[in-house]
Write a protein that holds these residues in place. Structure first.
Motif, PDB file in Angstrom:
ATOM      1  N   ASN A   5       0.848  -1.197   0.000  1.00  0.00           N
ATOM      2  CA  ASN A   5       0.000   0.000   0.000  1.00  0.00           C
ATOM      3  C   ASN A   5       0.885   1.250   0.000  1.00  0.00           C
ATOM      4  N   ALA A   6       0.752   2.071  -1.019  1.00  0.00           N
ATOM      5  CA  ALA A   6       1.615   3.247  -1.186  1.00  0.00           C
ATOM      6  C   ALA A   6       1.306   4.365  -0.201  1.00  0.00           C
ATOM      7  N   VAL A   7       0.116   4.359   0.374  1.00  0.00           N
ATOM      8  CA  VAL A   7      -0.295   5.445   1.270  1.00  0.00           C
ATOM      9  C   VAL A   7       0.505   5.439   2.575  1.00  0.00           C
ATOM     10  N   TYR A   8       0.790   4.245   3.103  1.00  0.00           N
ATOM     11  CA  TYR A   8       1.389   4.159   4.437  1.00  0.00           C
ATOM     12  C   TYR A   8       2.796   4.757   4.508  1.00  0.00           C
ATOM     13  N   PRO A   9       3.723   4.434   3.599  1.00  0.00           N
ATOM     14  CA  PRO A   9       5.037   5.084   3.674  1.00  0.00           C
ATOM     15  C   PRO A   9       4.969   6.585   3.393  1.00  0.00           C
ATOM     16  N   ALA A  10       4.039   7.001   2.536  1.00  0.00           N
ATOM     17  CA  ALA A  10       3.900   8.438   2.261  1.00  0.00           C
ATOM     18  C   ALA A  10       3.412   9.177   3.508  1.00  0.00           C
ATOM     19  N   ASN A  11       2.514   8.554   4.271  1.00  0.00           N
ATOM     20  CA  ASN A  11       2.042   9.174   5.507  1.00  0.00           C
ATOM     21  C   ASN A  11       3.161   9.248   6.542  1.00  0.00           C
ATOM     22  N   ARG A  12       3.954   8.186   6.624  1.00  0.00           N
ATOM     23  CA  ARG A  12       5.078   8.225   7.567  1.00  0.00           C
ATOM     24  C   ARG A  12       6.076   9.301   7.167  1.00  0.00           C
ATOM     25  N   ALA A  13       6.244   9.496   5.856  1.00  0.00           N
ATOM     26  CA  ALA A  13       7.151  10.536   5.364  1.00  0.00           C
ATOM     27  C   ALA A  13       6.699  11.920   5.828  1.00  0.00           C
ATOM     28  N   MET A  14       5.384  12.139   5.884  1.00  0.00           N
ATOM     29  CA  MET A  14       4.871  13.428   6.341  1.00  0.00           C
ATOM     30  C   MET A  14       5.294  13.690   7.786  1.00  0.00           C
ATOM     31  N   CYS A  15       5.243  12.662   8.626  1.00  0.00           N
ATOM     32  CA  CYS A  15       5.687  12.811  10.017  1.00  0.00           C
ATOM     33  C   CYS A  15       7.180  13.111  10.074  1.00  0.00           C
ATOM     34  N   LEU A  16       7.951  12.408   9.262  1.00  0.00           N
ATOM     35  CA  LEU A  16       9.403  12.606   9.244  1.00  0.00           C
ATOM     36  C   LEU A  16       9.761  14.012   8.772  1.00  0.00           C
ATOM     37  N   LEU A  17       8.990  14.537   7.836  1.00  0.00           N
ATOM     38  CA  LEU A  17       9.215  15.921   7.390  1.00  0.00           C
ATOM     39  C   LEU A  17       9.020  16.902   8.541  1.00  0.00           C
ATOM     40  N   LYS A  18       7.968  16.683   9.323  1.00  0.00           N
ATOM     41  CA  LYS A  18       7.710  17.577  10.456  1.00  0.00           C
ATOM     42  C   LYS A  18       8.792  17.455  11.517  1.00  0.00           C
ATOM     43  N   GLN A  19       9.424  16.289  11.591  1.00  0.00           N
ATOM     44  CA  GLN A  19      10.529  16.090  12.529  1.00  0.00           C
ATOM     45  C   GLN A  19      11.870  16.509  11.931  1.00  0.00           C
ATOM     46  N   GLU A  20      11.815  17.034  10.700  1.00  0.00           N
ATOM     47  CA  GLU A  20      13.014  17.496   9.987  1.00  0.00           C
ATOM     48  C   GLU A  20      13.994  16.360   9.701  1.00  0.00           C
ATOM     49  N   LYS A  21      13.467  15.146   9.553  1.00  0.00           N
ATOM     50  CA  LYS A  21      14.285  14.001   9.157  1.00  0.00           C
ATOM     51  C   LYS A  21      14.110  13.808   7.651  1.00  0.00           C
ATOM     52  N   TYR A  22      14.749  14.699   6.901  1.00  0.00           N
ATOM     53  CA  TYR A  22      14.477  14.803   5.474  1.00  0.00           C
ATOM     54  C   TYR A  22      14.992  13.605   4.675  1.00  0.00           C
ATOM     55  N   ALA A  23      16.145  13.060   5.055  1.00  0.00           N
ATOM     56  CA  ALA A  23      16.690  11.907   4.327  1.00  0.00           C
ATOM     57  C   ALA A  23      15.761  10.699   4.462  1.00  0.00           C
ATOM     58  N   ALA A  24      15.278  10.461   5.674  1.00  0.00           N
ATOM     59  CA  ALA A  24      14.354   9.350   5.904  1.00  0.00           C
ATOM     60  C   ALA A  24      13.042   9.575   5.160  1.00  0.00           C
ATOM     61  N   ALA A  25      12.558  10.821   5.156  1.00  0.00           N
ATOM     62  CA  ALA A  25      11.321  11.142   4.446  1.00  0.00           C
ATOM     63  C   ALA A  25      11.474  10.889   2.953  1.00  0.00           C
ATOM     64  N   GLU A  26      12.630  11.232   2.399  1.00  0.00           N
ATOM     65  CA  GLU A  26      12.873  11.006   0.967  1.00  0.00           C
ATOM     66  C   GLU A  26      12.810   9.510   0.637  1.00  0.00           C
ATOM     67  N   VAL A  27      13.398   8.687   1.493  1.00  0.00           N
ATOM     68  CA  VAL A  27      13.386   7.238   1.257  1.00  0.00           C
ATOM     69  C   VAL A  27      11.961   6.699   1.281  1.00  0.00           C
ATOM     70  N   ASP A  28      11.159   7.125   2.272  1.00  0.00           N
ATOM     71  CA  ASP A  28       9.771   6.658   2.358  1.00  0.00           C
ATOM     72  C   ASP A  28       8.965   7.072   1.128  1.00  0.00           C
ATOM     73  N   CYS A  29       9.167   8.303   0.677  1.00  0.00           N
ATOM     74  CA  CYS A  29       8.437   8.781  -0.505  1.00  0.00           C
ATOM     75  C   CYS A  29       8.829   7.984  -1.746  1.00  0.00           C
ATOM     76  N   THR A  30      10.112   7.686  -1.871  1.00  0.00           N
ATOM     77  CA  THR A  30      10.573   6.889  -3.009  1.00  0.00           C
ATOM     78  C   THR A  30       9.929   5.501  -2.986  1.00  0.00           C
ATOM     79  N   ALA A  31       9.856   4.909  -1.805  1.00  0.00           N
ATOM     80  CA  ALA A  31       9.207   3.599  -1.673  1.00  0.00           C
ATOM     81  C   ALA A  31       7.742   3.681  -2.078  1.00  0.00           C
ATOM     82  N   SER A  32       7.074   4.762  -1.684  1.00  0.00           N
ATOM     83  CA  SER A  32       5.665   4.949  -2.031  1.00  0.00           C
ATOM     84  C   SER A  32       5.480   5.087  -3.537  1.00  0.00           C
ATOM     85  N   ILE A  33       6.366   5.831  -4.182  1.00  0.00           N
ATOM     86  CA  ILE A  33       6.278   6.048  -5.624  1.00  0.00           C
ATOM     87  C   ILE A  33       6.539   4.751  -6.384  1.00  0.00           C
TER      88      ILE A  33
END
Length: 362
Positions: free
Chosen positions: A63-91
């Protein structure tokens, strides 16, 4: 009601194997975790939201929604590298998922990957041409690049390239500590300081190439899903039944992030003890998890008296209040539990059964 359930299953579910039924159960539970994560996110409880989305990913890794949602949390925590990985997995799971591109663009912008961020913003506009937010952010990015005299590389076709011989030009680097380099270094330092990774996560985020990154993500999720299903739990890690509310609160906090452990612990508690263990009344998160335990764990064990479990749970302080705010998934869980009990209604007093159904507004 039992006949109605069987008919509904035949017409809508059409399960042919136990594996299909189990897969659907996992997807239902994953959706439940996502809804909980969404609520935690709204309440700005980011770590709790990340835990929920991670559980959802483990239960339904396609399910592509779940890693993208986690990426949103990581963005708010300023964990940008981790957020990028989650978004790539979602895509990789859904190449047309606009939110994943948008969030990855934001992460890449923060990481100083301006060209890649630009490509993601453009992809968002390709999928949603009327997105004013994406257009605005793309304009800001281009203005920033222009103000710093940066350029985006331009890809040319072979026939458009110059045929003139190249000349060697000596470039003298005047200031190695440019504003751009300083910002990128600062972002990278912040990422290193703020991202706390587990052993499994570390292998994920250390991958340098996208192909390797995909293989590692799939391998980790497969291992985590297998571990979740095997339920290999050491009994010594599960506390005994609590003797009072204070001990119960302490145990709940200790086991809160592991549903398998929590289910085994809750099974040790006699249902008639429920009302006295919740000192401050029932919280929404507790009710959600207890319903999950009943519907995903207890319902499979014929030795557990689900009637008593539901009966005494309804007597806990603040139960009626929390019942008003249940999600659709939680209401479905209650319906399934009551249907299961009604299939064995000969075991129970009719008046008591009617009273139980009324207590759950079913």
């Amino acid at each position: 009601m039992c006949e109605e359930i069987d008919q509904a299953k035949t017409s809508s579910s059409e399960y042919t194997t136990d594996e299909e039924w189990e897969e659907q159960q996992r997807k239902t539970r994953a959706d439940w975790e996502k809804e909980r994560g969404n609520q935690f996110f709204k309440d700005n409880m980011l770590n709790e939201a990340i835990n929920c989305y991670t559980s959802a990913i483990q239960l339904d890794p396609m399910n592509a929604v779940y890693p993208a949602n986690r990426a949103m949390c990581l963005l708010k925590q300023e964990k940008y590298a981790a957020a990028e990985v989650d978004c790539t997995a979602s895509i990789q799971l859904d190449a047309k998922y606009t939110k994943a591109y948008h969030r990855r663009a934001n992460a890449r912008f923060k990481l100083g990957k301006f060209e890649q961020a630009k490509q993601d913003y453009e992809m968002v506009l390709k999928l949603e041409p009327n997105s004013k937010l994406a257009q605005s952010e793309l304009n800001k990015l281009e203005q920033l690049v222009e103000s710093r005299n940066l350029v985006f590389p331009i890809a040319k076709r072979d026939e458009d390239k110059s045929t003139k011989p190249l000349k060697r030009i000596l470039i003298e680097e005047i200031n190695d500590q440019s504003v751009e380099k300083q910002e990128v270094r600062k972002n990278l330092e912040e990422i290193n300081q703020k991202i706390v990774l587990t052993a499994k996560d570390q292998s994920l985020f250390n991958v340098e190439k996208q192909e390797e990154e995909k293989k590692v993500i799939e391998k980790i999720e497969k291992i985590q899903l297998e571990e979740k299903n095997e339920l290999k739990i050491e009994s010594k890690t599960i506390p005994n039944a609590p003797s009072n509310g204070y001990q119960f609160k302490k145990d709940w906090q200790f086991l809160n992030n592991n549903m398998d452990h929590l289910a085994i612990y809750f099974q040790k508690i006699r249902p008639e003890e429920y009302p006295k263990l919740f000192l401050n009344g029932l919280e929404s998160d507790q009710l959600s998890k207890i319903l999950l335990i009943f519907s995903q764990y207890f319902i499979k064990d014929s030795n557990i008296n689900l009637f008593d479990c539901l009966k005494y749970l309804s007597q806990v302080k603040r139960f009626n209040t929390q019942l008003m705010f249940l999600t659709s998934t939680e209401k479905t869980a209650i319906k399934n539990l009551l249907s299961h009990i009604e299939c064995q209604k000969e075991k129970y007093d009719k008046n008591e059964l009617d009273k139980l159904i009324k207590a759950y507004n079913a």
